[in-house]
Design an enzyme around this catalytic site. Structure first.
Site, mmCIF file in Angstrom:
data_model
loop_
_atom_site.group_PDB
_atom_site.id
_atom_site.type_symbol
_atom_site.label_atom_id
_atom_site.label_comp_id
_atom_site.label_asym_id
_atom_site.label_seq_id
_atom_site.Cartn_x
_atom_site.Cartn_y
_atom_site.Cartn_z
ATOM 1 C CG ASN A 1 -1.779 1.241 1.310
ATOM 2 O OD1 ASN A 1 -1.820 2.064 0.382
ATOM 3 N ND2 ASN A 1 -2.477 1.392 2.426
ATOM 4 C CE1 TYR B 1 -4.867 11.043 -11.802
ATOM 5 C CE2 TYR B 1 -5.080 12.724 -13.486
ATOM 6 C CZ TYR B 1 -4.581 11.516 -13.069
ATOM 7 O OH TYR B 1 -3.779 10.785 -13.900
ATOM 8 C CB ILE C 1 -2.919 5.508 -21.330
ATOM 9 C CG1 ILE C 1 -1.787 6.551 -21.446
ATOM 10 C CG2 ILE C 1 -2.424 4.114 -21.668
ATOM 11 C CD1 ILE C 1 -1.146 6.636 -22.802
#
Length: 262
Positions: free
Chosen positions: A61, A153, A186
Site C-alpha cells: 500500500n 487529481y 491511455i
C-alpha cells in the site's frame, strides 16, 4: 553488468503491467507492486518471468509509509541494491468542487503524491550506495491542463511535477536522475468509462487521432530508466499523441483526405 533491480508501483494492471513486462524484457529484475488484485498480479508475474525468472510481484500500500518501508527493505535485503523506481501507482476519480470531501481529497493525495514521495525516500539510500539510480514518476496531462471534475487529481499531478524537478536537483550529486512521464489518455480499465462517455469528442483533439496504449507509455519509461538516459533529468515528458498541442488537429486529416480524393 549485474542485472538492474527495478520496482514498479501499481505494476500489475493496465499501463503498469505493460511497464513491468517491458522492463523485464529489457533484462531487469522487476518487482511489480500491487495492493489487492491477485488475479492480475499472477498474470503479470507469469508474463515477466518469461523474460526475467527472478522477477516477482509483491503486495504494498504505497499510501502507507510502513508498508512501503517493509517492501523496499525486503527487496533491498535480497539484492543489496535498487536501481530503478517507477512510481506508477495512482487513483483517478472525477469529483466536482461542490462534492469534494476531506476523505476523497486525502485518498487522492495519499496515493498520487505521498505514495511517490514515500517510495523515493525508501529507495534513495540503496541508489546512493551504488552512485546510480533512475526514478520515473507518473505525472499526467492533467497537471497542466485543467479538466472539470479533476481538481484533486490535477493538483496531485502538478505536485508530482514540482517534486520531480526538485528531486532531480537534490539527488543529482548521487548519480540519480529523476524524470516524469505525463500520459494523456491511455486506454486502460481506469480510463475506460471516460473514453466511453466522451471519447468521440476527445480523440478529435489528439494530433495522432488515437488513444494511447500501455505499450506507448512503457516505451518512454524504459528509455527514462535506462543507462542511455543518463543526461536526462528534471524533465516532464508527455506521452499523449499530441493531445492539446494544437487546436483542431482533425482539420489536417480532413485536408489530407480531400487532397487525396482529387
Amino acid at each position: 553488468m549485474e542485472k538492474r533491480v527495478a520496482i514498479v508501483t501499481g505494476g500489475t494492471r493496465g499501463m503498469g503491467q505493460d511497464i513491468s513486462v517491458a522492463l523485464a524484457k529489457a533484462g531487469n529484475i522487476v518487482y511489480a507492486l500491487y495492493r489487492s488484485d491477485e488475479k492480475s498480479a499472477m498474470e503479470t508475474k507469469q508474463k515477466m518471468q518469461v523474460f526475467s525468472e527472478e522477477s516477482d510481484v509483491l503486495t504494498c500500500n504505497v499510501a502507507d509509509k510502513a508498508s512501503v518501508g517493509e517492501v523496499v527493505s525486503k527487496i533491498g535485503n535480497i539484492h543489496g541494491r535498487i536501481d530503478i523506481l517507477v512510481n506508477n501507482a495512482g487513483v483517478f476519480d472525477f469529483c466536482f468542487i461542490e462534492d469534494i470531501t476531506d476523505e476523497y481529497f486525502d485518498r487522492v493525495f495519499n496515493v498520487n503524491f505521498k505514495g511517490q514521495l514515500y517510495m523515493i525516500q525508501a529507495c534513495v539510500p540503496y541508489m546512493k550506495k551504488h552512485k546510480y539510480g533512475r526514478i520515473a514518476n507518473a505525472s499526467s496531462i492533467s497537471s497542466s491542463f485543467a479538466d472539470c471534475g479533476l481538481i484533486a487529481y490535477g493538483a496531485s499531478k502538478a505536485s508530482i511535477d514540482i517534486m520531480t524537478k526538485t528531486a532531480a536537483g537534490e539527488l543529482a550529486p548521487y548519480g540519480i536522475t529523476v524524470n516524469s512521464y505525463a500520459p494523456g489518455i491511455i486506454h486502460t480499465d481506469m480510463t475506460d468509462s471516460m473514453i466511453t462517455e466522451r471519447g468521440d469528442t476527445q480523440v478529435k483533439q489528439i494530433a495522432l487521432q488515437r488513444f494511447g496504449t500501455g505499450e506507448d507509455a512503457a516505451a518512454l519509461v524504459c528509455f527514462l530508466v535506462s543507462p542511455q538516459a543518463g543526461y536526462v533529468t528534471g524533465e516532464i515528458i508527455g506521452v499523449d499523441g499530441g493531445f492539446f498541442k494544437v487546436q483542431n488537429p482533425i482539420r489536417a486529416y480532413e485536408y489530407v483526405k480531400e487532397k487525396n480524393s482529387k
